[in-house]
Motif scaffolding. Structure first.
Motif, PDB file in Angstrom:
ATOM      1  N   ALA A  64       0.783  -4.738   2.716  1.00  0.00           N
ATOM      2  CA  ALA A  64       1.124  -5.899   3.320  1.00  0.00           C
ATOM      3  C   ALA A  64       2.371  -5.758   4.364  1.00  0.00           C
ATOM      4  CB  ALA A  64       1.340  -7.033   2.478  1.00  0.00           C
ATOM      5  N   GLU A  65       3.216  -4.521   4.104  1.00  0.00           N
ATOM      6  CA  GLU A  65       4.229  -4.382   4.883  1.00  0.00           C
ATOM      7  C   GLU A  65       3.745  -3.606   5.957  1.00  0.00           C
ATOM      8  OE1 GLU A  65       6.843  -1.676   2.584  1.00  0.00           O
ATOM      9  OE2 GLU A  65       7.273  -3.338   1.239  1.00  0.00           O
ATOM     10  N   HIS A  66       2.522  -2.981   6.038  1.00  0.00           N
ATOM     11  CA  HIS A  66       2.247  -2.358   7.340  1.00  0.00           C
ATOM     12  C   HIS A  66       0.905  -2.668   8.056  1.00  0.00           C
ATOM     13  CE1 HIS A  66       5.151   0.619   6.012  1.00  0.00           C
ATOM     14  NE2 HIS A  66       4.516   0.583   4.718  1.00  0.00           N
ATOM     15  N   LEU A  67       0.411  -3.955   7.499  1.00  0.00           N
ATOM     16  CA  LEU A  67      -0.915  -4.437   8.369  1.00  0.00           C
ATOM     17  C   LEU A  67      -0.441  -5.816   8.812  1.00  0.00           C
ATOM     18  CD1 LEU A  67      -3.396  -3.324   5.614  1.00  0.00           C
ATOM     19  CD2 LEU A  67      -3.227  -2.378   7.770  1.00  0.00           C
ATOM     20  N   PRO A  68      -0.994  -6.241   9.845  1.00  0.00           N
ATOM     21  CA  PRO A  68      -0.853  -7.431  10.356  1.00  0.00           C
ATOM     22  C   PRO A  68      -0.932  -8.714   9.414  1.00  0.00           C
ATOM     23  CG  PRO A  68      -2.113  -6.315  11.949  1.00  0.00           C
ATOM     24  CD  PRO A  68      -2.173  -5.362  10.670  1.00  0.00           C
ATOM     25  N   PRO A  69      -0.165  -9.710   9.666  1.00  0.00           N
ATOM     26  CA  PRO A  69      -0.318 -10.722   8.577  1.00  0.00           C
ATOM     27  C   PRO A  69      -1.695 -11.390   8.835  1.00  0.00           C
ATOM     28  CG  PRO A  69       1.829 -11.013   9.904  1.00  0.00           C
ATOM     29  CD  PRO A  69       0.833  -9.937  10.450  1.00  0.00           C
ATOM     30  N   GLY A  70      -2.318 -11.694   7.769  1.00  0.00           N
ATOM     31  CA  GLY A  70      -3.764 -12.216   7.693  1.00  0.00           C
ATOM     32  C   GLY A  70      -4.977 -11.293   8.035  1.00  0.00           C
ATOM     33  N   ARG A  71      -4.505 -10.139   7.932  1.00  0.00           N
ATOM     34  CA  ARG A  71      -5.619  -9.150   8.214  1.00  0.00           C
ATOM     35  C   ARG A  71      -5.704  -8.086   6.864  1.00  0.00           C
ATOM     36  NH1 ARG A  71      -9.134  -9.587  11.567  1.00  0.00           N
ATOM     37  NH2 ARG A  71      -9.426  -7.372  11.620  1.00  0.00           N
ATOM     38  N   LEU A  72      -4.766  -8.254   5.934  1.00  0.00           N
ATOM     39  CA  LEU A  72      -4.752  -7.505   4.926  1.00  0.00           C
ATOM     40  C   LEU A  72      -5.961  -7.362   3.949  1.00  0.00           C
ATOM     41  CD1 LEU A  72      -3.573  -5.502   2.921  1.00  0.00           C
ATOM     42  CD2 LEU A  72      -2.555  -7.618   1.691  1.00  0.00           C
ATOM     43  N   GLU A  73      -6.678  -8.527   3.828  1.00  0.00           N
ATOM     44  CA  GLU A  73      -7.833  -8.729   2.907  1.00  0.00           C
ATOM     45  C   GLU A  73      -8.894  -8.137   3.543  1.00  0.00           C
ATOM     46  OE1 GLU A  73      -5.555 -11.275   3.105  1.00  0.00           O
ATOM     47  OE2 GLU A  73      -4.813 -11.119   1.169  1.00  0.00           O
ATOM     48  N   VAL A  74      -9.093  -8.531   5.057  1.00  0.00           N
ATOM     49  CA  VAL A  74     -10.163  -8.073   5.884  1.00  0.00           C
ATOM     50  C   VAL A  74     -10.237  -6.508   5.921  1.00  0.00           C
ATOM     51  CG1 VAL A  74     -11.325  -8.273   8.263  1.00  0.00           C
ATOM     52  CG2 VAL A  74     -10.450 -10.046   7.005  1.00  0.00           C
ATOM     53  N   TRP A  75      -8.896  -5.966   6.057  1.00  0.00           N
ATOM     54  CA  TRP A  75      -8.869  -4.642   6.373  1.00  0.00           C
ATOM     55  C   TRP A  75      -9.245  -3.976   5.008  1.00  0.00           C
ATOM     56  CZ3 TRP A  75      -6.332  -0.303   4.417  1.00  0.00           C
ATOM     57  CH2 TRP A  75      -6.398   0.956   4.917  1.00  0.00           C
ATOM     58  N   ALA A  76      -8.682  -4.386   3.937  1.00  0.00           N
ATOM     59  CA  ALA A  76      -9.158  -3.982   2.502  1.00  0.00           C
ATOM     60  C   ALA A  76     -10.500  -3.722   2.254  1.00  0.00           C
ATOM     61  CB  ALA A  76      -8.149  -4.474   1.370  1.00  0.00           C
ATOM     62  N   ASP A  77     -11.235  -4.881   2.571  1.00  0.00           N
ATOM     63  CA  ASP A  77     -12.620  -4.923   2.416  1.00  0.00           C
ATOM     64  C   ASP A  77     -13.664  -4.257   3.314  1.00  0.00           C
ATOM     65  OD1 ASP A  77     -14.609  -6.095   0.525  1.00  0.00           O
ATOM     66  OD2 ASP A  77     -14.910  -7.631   2.195  1.00  0.00           O
ATOM     67  N   SER A  78     -13.222  -3.997   4.748  1.00  0.00           N
ATOM     68  CA  SER A  78     -13.971  -3.450   5.544  1.00  0.00           C
ATOM     69  C   SER A  78     -13.918  -1.944   6.023  1.00  0.00           C
ATOM     70  CB  SER A  78     -14.059  -4.311   6.638  1.00  0.00           C
ATOM     71  OG  SER A  78     -12.802  -4.363   7.496  1.00  0.00           O
ATOM     72  N   VAL A  79     -12.466  -1.284   5.959  1.00  0.00           N
ATOM     73  CA  VAL A  79     -12.252  -0.242   6.384  1.00  0.00           C
ATOM     74  C   VAL A  79     -12.583   0.798   5.343  1.00  0.00           C
ATOM     75  CG1 VAL A  79     -10.237   1.296   7.046  1.00  0.00           C
ATOM     76  CG2 VAL A  79     -10.318  -0.607   8.016  1.00  0.00           C
ATOM     77  N   VAL A  80     -13.648   1.746   5.625  1.00  0.00           N
ATOM     78  CA  VAL A  80     -14.157   2.738   4.604  1.00  0.00           C
ATOM     79  C   VAL A  80     -13.078   4.032   4.843  1.00  0.00           C
ATOM     80  CG1 VAL A  80     -15.847   4.329   4.091  1.00  0.00           C
ATOM     81  CG2 VAL A  80     -16.377   2.000   4.821  1.00  0.00           C
ATOM     82  N   LEU A  81     -12.575   4.411   3.705  1.00  0.00           N
ATOM     83  CA  LEU A  81     -11.708   5.731   3.605  1.00  0.00           C
ATOM     84  C   LEU A  81     -12.335   6.935   3.058  1.00  0.00           C
ATOM     85  CD1 LEU A  81      -8.505   3.551   2.340  1.00  0.00           C
ATOM     86  CD2 LEU A  81      -8.902   4.433   4.482  1.00  0.00           C
ATOM     87  N   ARG A  82     -12.218   7.855   3.789  1.00  0.00           N
ATOM     88  CA  ARG A  82     -12.831   9.370   3.536  1.00  0.00           C
ATOM     89  C   ARG A  82     -12.381   9.805   2.268  1.00  0.00           C
ATOM     90  NH1 ARG A  82     -11.508  12.908   7.505  1.00  0.00           N
ATOM     91  NH2 ARG A  82      -9.733  13.450   5.972  1.00  0.00           N
ATOM     92  N   GLU A  83     -10.850   9.660   2.087  1.00  0.00           N
ATOM     93  CA  GLU A  83     -10.408  10.131   0.764  1.00  0.00           C
ATOM     94  C   GLU A  83     -10.628   9.411  -0.330  1.00  0.00           C
ATOM     95  OE1 GLU A  83      -8.839   9.245   3.627  1.00  0.00           O
ATOM     96  OE2 GLU A  83      -7.592  10.851   4.385  1.00  0.00           O
ATOM     97  N   LEU A  84     -11.227   8.206  -0.203  1.00  0.00           N
ATOM     98  CA  LEU A  84     -11.923   7.549  -1.362  1.00  0.00           C
ATOM     99  C   LEU A  84     -13.452   7.691  -1.465  1.00  0.00           C
ATOM    100  CD1 LEU A  84      -9.511   4.418  -1.044  1.00  0.00           C
ATOM    101  CD2 LEU A  84      -9.301   6.273  -2.480  1.00  0.00           C
ATOM    102  N   ASP A  85     -13.777   8.627  -1.209  1.00  0.00           N
ATOM    103  CA  ASP A  85     -15.367   9.152  -1.044  1.00  0.00           C
ATOM    104  C   ASP A  85     -16.116   7.988  -0.405  1.00  0.00           C
ATOM    105  OD1 ASP A  85     -14.723  11.353  -2.857  1.00  0.00           O
ATOM    106  OD2 ASP A  85     -14.662  10.036  -4.499  1.00  0.00           O
ATOM    107  N   GLY A  86     -15.856   7.489   0.649  1.00  0.00           N
ATOM    108  CA  GLY A  86     -16.363   6.531   1.458  1.00  0.00           C
ATOM    109  C   GLY A  86     -16.479   5.098   0.999  1.00  0.00           C
ATOM    110  N   ARG A  87     -15.229   4.829   0.313  1.00  0.00           N
ATOM    111  CA  ARG A  87     -15.376   3.271  -0.219  1.00  0.00           C
ATOM    112  C   ARG A  87     -14.083   2.808   0.559  1.00  0.00           C
ATOM    113  NH1 ARG A  87     -14.608   6.338  -5.686  1.00  0.00           N
ATOM    114  NH2 ARG A  87     -16.574   5.720  -6.820  1.00  0.00           N
ATOM    115  N   THR A  88     -14.183   1.379   0.400  1.00  0.00           N
ATOM    116  CA  THR A  88     -13.042   0.738   1.004  1.00  0.00           C
ATOM    117  C   THR A  88     -11.918   0.492  -0.113  1.00  0.00           C
ATOM    118  OG1 THR A  88     -14.098  -1.489   0.119  1.00  0.00           O
ATOM    119  CG2 THR A  88     -14.662  -0.790   2.494  1.00  0.00           C
TER     120      THR A  88
END
Length: 64
Positions: A11-35
């Protein structure tokens, strides 16, 4: 690190109101292609998730 701390840090580094959307939609390679949400549900260590978020957001070393 707790899951609560993970969410606080993100929450400190993502725009207000975007945290949940980001956490649910951005796929991270380091997490084996998971959000963030998928990784949490799969039981991935919270510290590993934070490191993946830290890398994706290109945060300074001091936030690692």
């Amino acid at each position: 690190m707790s899951e609560t701390e993970l969410w606080r840090r993100m929450a400190e580094h993502l725009p207000p109101g975007r945290l949940e959307v980001w956490a649910d939609s951005v796929v991270l390679r380091e997490l084996d292609g998971r959000t963030v949400q998928e990784a949490l549900a799969a039981g991935v260590a919270v510290q590993r998730i934070w490191r993946a978020v830290w890398a994706m957001l290109e945060l300074p070393e001091s936030y690692r």
